[in-house]
Enzyme design. Structure first.
Site, PDB file in Angstrom:
ATOM      1  N   ASN A   1       0.943  -1.049  -0.065  1.00 31.98           N
ATOM      2  CA  ASN A   1      -0.255  -0.094  -0.145  1.00 31.98           C
ATOM      3  C   ASN A   1       1.019   1.338   0.122  1.00 31.98           C
ATOM      4  OD1 ASN A   1       0.954  -1.039   2.472  1.00 31.98           O
ATOM      5  ND2 ASN A   1      -1.313   0.028   3.588  1.00 31.98           N
TER       6      ASN A   1
ATOM      7  N   GLU B   1       0.494   5.728   0.653  1.00 31.42           N
ATOM      8  CA  GLU B   1      -1.124   6.156   0.997  1.00 31.42           C
ATOM      9  C   GLU B   1      -0.355   7.510   0.666  1.00 31.42           C
ATOM     10  OE1 GLU B   1      -0.971   5.393   5.396  1.00 31.42           O
ATOM     11  OE2 GLU B   1      -2.465   3.409   4.806  1.00 31.42           O
TER      12      GLU B   1
ATOM     13  N   GLU C   1      -2.970  -4.408  -2.862  1.00 36.40           N
ATOM     14  CA  GLU C   1      -3.098  -5.684  -4.483  1.00 36.40           C
ATOM     15  C   GLU C   1      -3.289  -4.463  -5.575  1.00 36.40           C
ATOM     16  OE1 GLU C   1      -4.654  -4.717  -1.418  1.00 36.40           O
ATOM     17  OE2 GLU C   1      -5.588  -6.567  -0.570  1.00 36.40           O
TER      18      GLU C   1
ATOM     19  N   CYS D   1     -10.007  -4.791   0.311  1.00 41.88           N
ATOM     20  CA  CYS D   1     -11.254  -4.312   0.524  1.00 41.88           C
ATOM     21  C   CYS D   1     -11.968  -3.956  -1.090  1.00 41.88           C
ATOM     22  CB  CYS D   1     -11.636  -2.782   0.349  1.00 41.88           C
ATOM     23  SG  CYS D   1     -10.104  -1.724  -0.988  1.00 41.88           S
TER      24      CYS D   1
ATOM     25  N   CYS E   1     -10.883  -3.070  -4.019  1.00 45.35           N
ATOM     26  CA  CYS E   1      -9.652  -4.246  -5.094  1.00 45.35           C
ATOM     27  C   CYS E   1     -10.475  -5.918  -5.178  1.00 45.35           C
ATOM     28  CB  CYS E   1      -8.866  -4.545  -3.662  1.00 45.35           C
ATOM     29  SG  CYS E   1      -8.268  -2.748  -3.414  1.00 45.35           S
TER      30      CYS E   1
HETATM   31  N1  THU Z   1      -5.433  -1.704   2.836  1.00 45.07           N
HETATM   32  C1  THU Z   1      -4.403  -2.639   1.462  1.00 45.07           C
HETATM   33  O1  THU Z   1      -3.466  -1.971   1.163  1.00 45.07           O
HETATM   34  N2  THU Z   1      -5.367  -3.491   1.468  1.00 45.07           N
HETATM   35  C2  THU Z   1      -6.514  -4.243   2.070  1.00 45.07           C
HETATM   36  O2  THU Z   1      -6.574  -5.749   1.911  1.00 45.07           O
HETATM   37  C3  THU Z   1      -7.339  -3.581   3.482  1.00 45.07           C
HETATM   38  C4  THU Z   1      -6.552  -2.048   3.060  1.00 45.07           C
HETATM   39  C5  THU Z   1      -4.578  -1.005   2.933  1.00 45.07           C
HETATM   40  C6  THU Z   1      -5.286   0.754   2.597  1.00 45.07           C
HETATM   41  C7  THU Z   1      -4.329   1.478   3.583  1.00 45.07           C
HETATM   42  O3  THU Z   1      -3.082   2.380   3.654  1.00 45.07           O
HETATM   43  C8  THU Z   1      -4.531   0.800   4.533  1.00 45.07           C
HETATM   44  O4  THU Z   1      -4.471  -0.808   4.747  1.00 45.07           O
HETATM   45  C9  THU Z   1      -5.318   1.164   5.892  1.00 45.07           C
HETATM   46  O5  THU Z   1      -6.708   1.209   6.022  1.00 45.07           O
END
Ligand code: THU
Length: 136
Positions: A46, A48, A59, A90, A93
């Site tokens: 991820n 941010e 993902e 989520c 995704c």
């Molecule tokens: N996040 C993901 O990268 N993948 C998931 O399957 C669940 C959530 C990330 C998004 C955000 O950067 C952090 O987790 C908190 O939600």
């Protein structure tokens, strides 16, 4: 539960890339590893952003790595994150995975302090809309 060698390789790839996740805001680092149709493993984390909604999940990073590396289809995908609860993709995704995976593809969601949860894409995203609706 004993893991296959393939899942061990996916778990390790997800965990390695998870260490590099850029998640200074949520502090929730996630890794995703795809086994693609070319037999290779592609990983992503991820990313941010100070403008929070612009951040992206692990993902789509793994999907982008797959496409950039020459893979075309997701055969299996393993997601790791902190804690005991399985880190399930989520909603957005799930749809992104749907674009590149058959409905019987297994998605493994693993909060690394707990047990992995194995579900098919169809379980995660029932009655889904996909490329075939558009004759692609
Ligand atoms: N996040 C993901 O990268 N993948 C998931 O399957 C669940 C959530 C990330 C998004 C955000 O950067 C952090 O987790 C908190 O939600």
């Amino acid at each position: 539960m004993s893991m296959t060698d393939q899942d061990k390789a996916l778990y390790e790839a997800a965990e390695a890339v998870r260490q590099r996740a850029y998640a200074p805001y949520s502090k929730f680092q996630v890794g995703a590893a795809i086994l693609a149709d070319d037999g290779k493993i592609y990983a992503g984390c991820n990313v941010e952003n100070a403008a929070y909604p612009v951040g992206n999940c692990a993902e789509p990073s793994a999907i982008a790595a797959m496409l950039a590396g020459g893979g075309k289809r997701i055969r299996r995908i393993y997601v790791t994150g902190p804690g005991v609860m399985p880190v399930t993709p989520c909603g957005g995704c799930r749809q992104r995975i749907r674009e590149f995976a058959d409905l019987d593809v297994e998605v493994i969601s693993h909060g690394v302090d707990g047990e992995p949860l194995v579900q098919t894409l169809e379980q995660l995203l029932p009655h889904s809309f996909g490329p075939e609706f558009l004759d692609k």
